[in-house]
Design a protein around this motif. Sequence first.
Motif, PDB file in Angstrom:
ATOM      1  N   LEU A   1       0.829  -1.207   0.000  1.00  0.00           N
ATOM      2  CA  LEU A   1       0.000   0.000   0.000  1.00  0.00           C
ATOM      3  C   LEU A   1       0.864   1.257   0.000  1.00  0.00           C
ATOM      4  O   LEU A   1       0.532   2.246  -0.645  1.00  0.00           O
ATOM      5  N   GLY A   2       1.964   1.214   0.741  1.00  0.00           N
ATOM      6  CA  GLY A   2       2.823   2.393   0.855  1.00  0.00           C
ATOM      7  C   GLY A   2       3.628   2.697  -0.392  1.00  0.00           C
ATOM      8  O   GLY A   2       3.813   3.856  -0.763  1.00  0.00           O
ATOM      9  N   TYR A   3       4.124   1.675  -1.052  1.00  0.00           N
ATOM     10  CA  TYR A   3       4.996   1.888  -2.207  1.00  0.00           C
ATOM     11  C   TYR A   3       4.296   1.662  -3.532  1.00  0.00           C
ATOM     12  O   TYR A   3       4.764   2.122  -4.561  1.00  0.00           O
ATOM     13  N   GLY A   4       3.228   0.916  -3.518  1.00  0.00           N
ATOM     14  CA  GLY A   4       2.628   0.452  -4.764  1.00  0.00           C
ATOM     15  C   GLY A   4       3.245  -0.900  -5.100  1.00  0.00           C
ATOM     16  O   GLY A   4       4.423  -1.135  -4.807  1.00  0.00           O
ATOM     17  N   PHE A   5       2.469  -1.788  -5.700  1.00  0.00           N
ATOM     18  CA  PHE A   5       2.938  -3.144  -5.942  1.00  0.00           C
ATOM     19  C   PHE A   5       4.149  -3.168  -6.860  1.00  0.00           C
ATOM     20  O   PHE A   5       5.125  -3.863  -6.601  1.00  0.00           O
ATOM     21  N   GLY A   6       4.111  -2.413  -7.945  1.00  0.00           N
ATOM     22  CA  GLY A   6       5.219  -2.414  -8.902  1.00  0.00           C
ATOM     23  C   GLY A   6       6.515  -1.924  -8.292  1.00  0.00           C
ATOM     24  O   GLY A   6       7.581  -2.525  -8.496  1.00  0.00           O
ATOM     25  N   THR A   7       6.455  -0.846  -7.541  1.00  0.00           N
ATOM     26  CA  THR A   7       7.654  -0.304  -6.901  1.00  0.00           C
ATOM     27  C   THR A   7       8.180  -1.268  -5.853  1.00  0.00           C
ATOM     28  O   THR A   7       9.384  -1.504  -5.774  1.00  0.00           O
ATOM     29  N   TYR A   8       7.283  -1.853  -5.083  1.00  0.00           N
ATOM     30  CA  TYR A   8       7.705  -2.812  -4.057  1.00  0.00           C
ATOM     31  C   TYR A   8       8.401  -4.013  -4.692  1.00  0.00           C
ATOM     32  O   TYR A   8       9.448  -4.456  -4.236  1.00  0.00           O
ATOM     33  N   MET A   9       7.837  -4.533  -5.762  1.00  0.00           N
ATOM     34  CA  MET A   9       8.396  -5.724  -6.399  1.00  0.00           C
ATOM     35  C   MET A   9       9.625  -5.421  -7.255  1.00  0.00           C
ATOM     36  O   MET A   9      10.265  -6.340  -7.760  1.00  0.00           O
ATOM     37  N   SER A  10      10.001  -4.160  -7.405  1.00  0.00           N
ATOM     38  CA  SER A  10      11.187  -3.825  -8.199  1.00  0.00           C
ATOM     39  C   SER A  10      12.484  -4.184  -7.458  1.00  0.00           C
ATOM     40  O   SER A  10      13.527  -4.313  -8.080  1.00  0.00           O
ATOM     41  N   GLU A  11      12.414  -4.361  -6.154  1.00  0.00           N
ATOM     42  CA  GLU A  11      13.586  -4.746  -5.355  1.00  0.00           C
ATOM     43  C   GLU A  11      13.641  -6.267  -5.234  1.00  0.00           C
ATOM     44  O   GLU A  11      12.651  -6.905  -4.873  1.00  0.00           O
ATOM     45  N   SER A  12      14.800  -6.851  -5.511  1.00  0.00           N
ATOM     46  CA  SER A  12      14.916  -8.315  -5.488  1.00  0.00           C
ATOM     47  C   SER A  12      14.690  -8.888  -4.086  1.00  0.00           C
ATOM     48  O   SER A  12      14.140  -9.981  -3.954  1.00  0.00           O
ATOM     49  N   MET A  13      15.085  -8.164  -3.042  1.00  0.00           N
ATOM     50  CA  MET A  13      14.880  -8.652  -1.681  1.00  0.00           C
ATOM     51  C   MET A  13      13.376  -8.735  -1.370  1.00  0.00           C
ATOM     52  O   MET A  13      12.939  -9.660  -0.673  1.00  0.00           O
ATOM     53  N   ASN A  14      12.603  -7.797  -1.902  1.00  0.00           N
ATOM     54  CA  ASN A  14      11.159  -7.830  -1.683  1.00  0.00           C
ATOM     55  C   ASN A  14      10.510  -8.982  -2.443  1.00  0.00           C
ATOM     56  O   ASN A  14       9.534  -9.568  -1.979  1.00  0.00           O
TER      57      ASN A  14
END
Length: 170
Positions: free
Chosen positions: A80-93
């Motif tokens: 919710l805070g970052y948006g799904f696309g932005t959150y999933m752009s990091e490999s650790m996430n």
Amino acid sequence: RIRSHDWTQTDSKCGGCRNTCKRIVLSPICNITINLLIGVNAIILCSNHHGMSQEWKDGNLLVEGICLIIYWFEFAGKVLGYGFGTYMSESMNKMDTFVLVSCSTGFISGMVTFLARFIPSLNAVGEGLTALNSIRVVKLLRALQMSRWIMKHKELKEILQTVFKSWESI
């Protein structure tokens, strides 16, 4: 090359909910709580052994369920805070999401087995899901998140390096 997103940046276009979620998941209290929970969860996972009592198995399942609920809230807050696309752009996430889904699958398998003791019609389903219990080991990958947090804190990193160097002499 993909640049790392500045997670601390707030977006006035996205409204108060997104910024509030970001502030919560970026807060030191949330970060410390999640990392402590990961540590406790890993210790409990390591306590599983062949021949342990049913009460111990039930207690582990309860703790695992509580941890999963908190992890899902953390995941929801980050998405919710970052948006799904932005959150999933990091490999650790991406790894955290994989671990969360895998552990949830293993937990569901454990819950079906637990409930089959009280609802006999679930025995056949529980036997079919028994192999999924081994997926819970993936949970140890979540400990990698702690290493990322440790590397950000110079003092803690130095303490751990000293401890590991002292073990070499033993």
